[in-house]
Design an enzyme around this catalytic site. Structure first.
Site, PDB file in Angstrom:
ATOM      1  N   TYR A  45      42.727  46.669  32.921  1.00  0.00           N
ATOM      2  CA  TYR A  45      43.198  46.358  34.276  1.00  0.00           C
ATOM      3  C   TYR A  45      42.868  47.482  35.246  1.00  0.00           C
ATOM      4  CZ  TYR A  45      45.674  42.241  32.510  1.00  0.00           C
ATOM      5  OH  TYR A  45      45.989  41.032  31.947  1.00  0.00           O
ATOM      6  N   SER A 104      48.288  33.654  34.729  1.00  0.00           N
ATOM      7  CA  SER A 104      47.921  32.920  35.959  1.00  0.00           C
ATOM      8  C   SER A 104      48.719  31.621  36.093  1.00  0.00           C
ATOM      9  CB  SER A 104      46.414  32.658  36.022  1.00  0.00           C
ATOM     10  OG  SER A 104      45.708  33.852  36.222  1.00  0.00           O
ATOM     11  N   GLY A 131      46.266  31.826  39.574  1.00  0.00           N
ATOM     12  CA  GLY A 131      45.702  33.025  40.211  1.00  0.00           C
ATOM     13  C   GLY A 131      45.756  32.943  41.727  1.00  0.00           C
ATOM     14  N   ARG A 168      45.288  30.026  43.397  1.00  0.00           N
ATOM     15  CA  ARG A 168      44.563  28.820  43.853  1.00  0.00           C
ATOM     16  C   ARG A 168      45.511  27.688  44.235  1.00  0.00           C
ATOM     17  NH1 ARG A 168      41.665  26.412  39.912  1.00  0.00           N
ATOM     18  NH2 ARG A 168      42.756  27.630  38.337  1.00  0.00           N
ATOM     19  N   PHE A 171      47.622  27.779  46.253  1.00  0.00           N
ATOM     20  CA  PHE A 171      47.898  27.852  47.698  1.00  0.00           C
ATOM     21  C   PHE A 171      46.614  27.739  48.514  1.00  0.00           C
ATOM     22  CE2 PHE A 171      50.928  30.132  45.151  1.00  0.00           C
ATOM     23  CZ  PHE A 171      52.077  29.419  45.462  1.00  0.00           C
TER      24      PHE A 171
HETATM   25  N1  NAP Z   1      45.550  37.746  28.931  1.00  0.00           N
HETATM   26  C1  NAP Z   1      44.657  37.528  29.863  1.00  0.00           C
HETATM   27  O1  NAP Z   1      43.465  37.318  29.601  1.00  0.00           O
HETATM   28  C2  NAP Z   1      45.113  37.537  31.295  1.00  0.00           C
HETATM   29  C3  NAP Z   1      44.247  37.089  32.313  1.00  0.00           C
HETATM   30  C4  NAP Z   1      44.712  37.105  33.627  1.00  0.00           C
HETATM   31  C5  NAP Z   1      46.005  37.555  33.910  1.00  0.00           C
HETATM   32  N2  NAP Z   1      46.809  37.997  32.892  1.00  0.00           N
HETATM   33  C6  NAP Z   1      48.188  38.475  33.171  1.00  0.00           C
HETATM   34  O2  NAP Z   1      48.860  37.502  33.915  1.00  0.00           O
HETATM   35  C7  NAP Z   1      49.381  38.092  35.109  1.00  0.00           C
HETATM   36  C8  NAP Z   1      49.477  37.057  36.175  1.00  0.00           C
HETATM   37  O3  NAP Z   1      48.166  36.546  36.483  1.00  0.00           O
HETATM   38  P1  NAP Z   1      47.832  36.206  37.984  1.00  0.00           P
HETATM   39  O4  NAP Z   1      47.971  37.421  38.813  1.00  0.00           O
HETATM   40  O5  NAP Z   1      46.541  35.475  38.031  1.00  0.00           O
HETATM   41  O6  NAP Z   1      49.090  35.230  38.319  1.00  0.00           O
HETATM   42  P2  NAP Z   1      49.358  34.134  39.399  1.00  0.00           P
HETATM   43  O7  NAP Z   1      50.816  34.241  39.688  1.00  0.00           O
HETATM   44  O8  NAP Z   1      48.804  32.833  38.976  1.00  0.00           O
HETATM   45  O9  NAP Z   1      48.528  34.590  40.682  1.00  0.00           O
HETATM   46  C9  NAP Z   1      48.911  35.698  41.441  1.00  0.00           C
HETATM   47  C10 NAP Z   1      48.130  35.633  42.741  1.00  0.00           C
HETATM   48  O10 NAP Z   1      48.658  34.555  43.512  1.00  0.00           O
HETATM   49  C11 NAP Z   1      49.002  35.039  44.791  1.00  0.00           C
HETATM   50  N3  NAP Z   1      50.170  34.301  45.281  1.00  0.00           N
HETATM   51  C12 NAP Z   1      51.382  34.206  44.713  1.00  0.00           C
HETATM   52  N4  NAP Z   1      52.220  33.453  45.470  1.00  0.00           N
HETATM   53  C13 NAP Z   1      51.496  33.083  46.544  1.00  0.00           C
HETATM   54  C14 NAP Z   1      51.795  32.303  47.685  1.00  0.00           C
HETATM   55  N5  NAP Z   1      52.999  31.751  47.871  1.00  0.00           N
HETATM   56  N6  NAP Z   1      50.812  32.123  48.592  1.00  0.00           N
HETATM   57  C15 NAP Z   1      49.592  32.674  48.419  1.00  0.00           C
HETATM   58  N7  NAP Z   1      49.253  33.429  47.339  1.00  0.00           N
HETATM   59  C16 NAP Z   1      50.200  33.633  46.418  1.00  0.00           C
HETATM   60  C17 NAP Z   1      49.341  36.509  44.595  1.00  0.00           C
HETATM   61  O11 NAP Z   1      49.173  37.217  45.802  1.00  0.00           O
HETATM   62  P3  NAP Z   1      50.308  38.250  46.317  1.00  0.00           P
HETATM   63  O12 NAP Z   1      50.177  39.486  45.489  1.00  0.00           O
HETATM   64  O13 NAP Z   1      49.940  38.452  47.751  1.00  0.00           O
HETATM   65  O14 NAP Z   1      51.634  37.572  46.144  1.00  0.00           O
HETATM   66  C18 NAP Z   1      48.320  36.910  43.552  1.00  0.00           C
HETATM   67  O15 NAP Z   1      47.078  37.242  44.156  1.00  0.00           O
HETATM   68  C19 NAP Z   1      48.447  39.269  35.379  1.00  0.00           C
HETATM   69  O16 NAP Z   1      49.032  40.278  36.181  1.00  0.00           O
HETATM   70  C20 NAP Z   1      48.203  39.762  33.987  1.00  0.00           C
HETATM   71  O17 NAP Z   1      49.286  40.581  33.572  1.00  0.00           O
HETATM   72  C21 NAP Z   1      46.399  37.984  31.601  1.00  0.00           C
END
Ligand code: NAP
Length: 303
Positions: A56, A213, A217, A219, A221
């Site tokens: 990360y 996600s 991620g 999407r 929104f």
């Molecule tokens: N094991 C794996 O291969 C793997 C892969 C990917 C991720 N992960 C883990 O999963 C965690 C979560 O993944 P993710 O970050 O993709 O999660 P997610 O919750 O699906 O997406 C987060 C993204 O959505 C945005 N977002 C959230 N609420 C919103 C809203 N109301 N309007 C507009 N945008 C909004 C956030 O922006 P803001 O920050 O502005 O709220 C952020 O950029 C990661 O941090 C990581 O720890 C693991």
């Protein structure tokens, strides 16, 4: 916040997990103090589990977390820490690397886990995940590394991420302590685990999936995405029933409702969204609404 045991032998985590993939993505990088404040906010909400990974922030996030935790040992004591290893990509930090590759050989996993302990400034990793299956590492080799880390107490439990059911079964057959988790992409915008057996395998083995996600991620929104438009419309029609729940909250509740009892890994950098998301833990979707969201996401009725 509901607490969930990942397997019959633990470890116990909060059902919502704070994911740190994006914490250094902002133009203005958070200071250790700001990160510590965020982790304290998580604890106040009952979110006690942090998810991170060696890769990360192109290998910089674990160190940033470590610098924040160094400021207050009490916060570390209250957290469970998940990290992952096995993805190596060329970047400024590692100019020697020419080709992106997975490496889940035992020796590499041991080296990475030891590095994570050092960067995070902790004695033990609560859950250590192989980040992606490595097509060149044998199950015997990967398991040897994980078993060594378990035996030496450097990790409390071991699991995998993005493994299909066959890869999971194979590696699990070589473990001295069963794998306790498979961290997978699962959301209204990524439903494959409902169909490919991954979630069924978790139920069969009595372990918990961790959903990454959960909002696609971000999407969810994207106004240009037809599925997102349909989901917003659906949300407006059922939100009142769930205390004016937002689409974010309903999307997490949709993931949490699966009978394999997933944990949902949150990805926001915003405190207001973190606070609002914590409410998802108390939303229990009615069957009709879970299927209604399924239908809105897919754009068609169930077959
Ligand atoms: N094991 C794996 O291969 C793997 C892969 C990917 C991720 N992960 C883990 O999963 C965690 C979560 O993944 P993710 O970050 O993709 O999660 P997610 O919750 O699906 O997406 C987060 C993204 O959505 C945005 N977002 C959230 N609420 C919103 C809203 N109301 N309007 C507009 N945008 C909004 C956030 O922006 P803001 O920050 O502005 O709220 C952020 O950029 C990661 O941090 C990581 O720890 C693991």
């Amino acid at each position: 916040m509901t607490r969930i045991s990942l397997s019959p032998n633990g470890p116990e985590f909060s059902r919502l997990v704070y994911g740190t993939w994006r914490i250094l993505d902002e133009a203005e990088k958070p200071t250790p103090e700001a990160l510590l404040a965020r982790f304290r906010a998580c604890l106040d909400l009952g979110i006690t589990t942090l998810d991170t990974a060696e890769i990360y922030g192109l290998y910089r996030v674990e160190e940033a977390i470590g610098q924040a935790l160094k400021l207050d040992a009490g916060v570390r004591q209250k957290l469970e820490i998940v990290t992952k290893a096995g993805i190596y990509v060329p970047c400024d930090f590692h100019p020697d690397r020419k080709v992106a590759q997975y490496n889940a050989t035992g020796a590499r996993l041991v080296k990475s886990a030891e590095k994570s302990l050092r960067l995070l400034g902790i004695e033990q990793i609560d859950l250590f995940l192989v980040h992606r299956p490595d097509w060149l590492a044998s199950a015997d080799d990967t398991a040897e590394g994980l078993n060594k880390l378990l035996q030496e107490g450097k990790i409390r439990s071991a699991g995998v991420s993005n493994y299909n059911v066959h890869q999971f079964d194979l590696l699990n057959s070589r473990m001295t302590q069963p794998l306790v988790a498979n961290q997978i992409e699962f959301s209204l915008l990524h439903m494959e685990p409902l169909f490919d057996g991954t979630l069924d395998q978790c139920q069969k083995n009595r372990i918990r999936p961790m959903a990454w996600s959960p909002l696609g991620g971000g999407r969810l929104f994207d106004p240009k995405l037809p599925a997102s438009q349909r989901l917003h419309d659906k949300m407006r029609s059922i939100s009142a029933k769930y205390g004016d729940a937002t689409l974010e909250q309903l999307a997490h509740a949709w993931v949490l409702a699966h009978p394999s009892a997933p944990l949902s890994v949150i990805g926001t950098n915003r405190l207001d969204r973190l606070t609002s998301t914590a409410r998802s833990d108390s939303i229990q979707l009615e069957r009709e609404d879970w299927y209604g969201l399924w239908e809105a996401a897919q754009g068609n009725q169930i077959p």
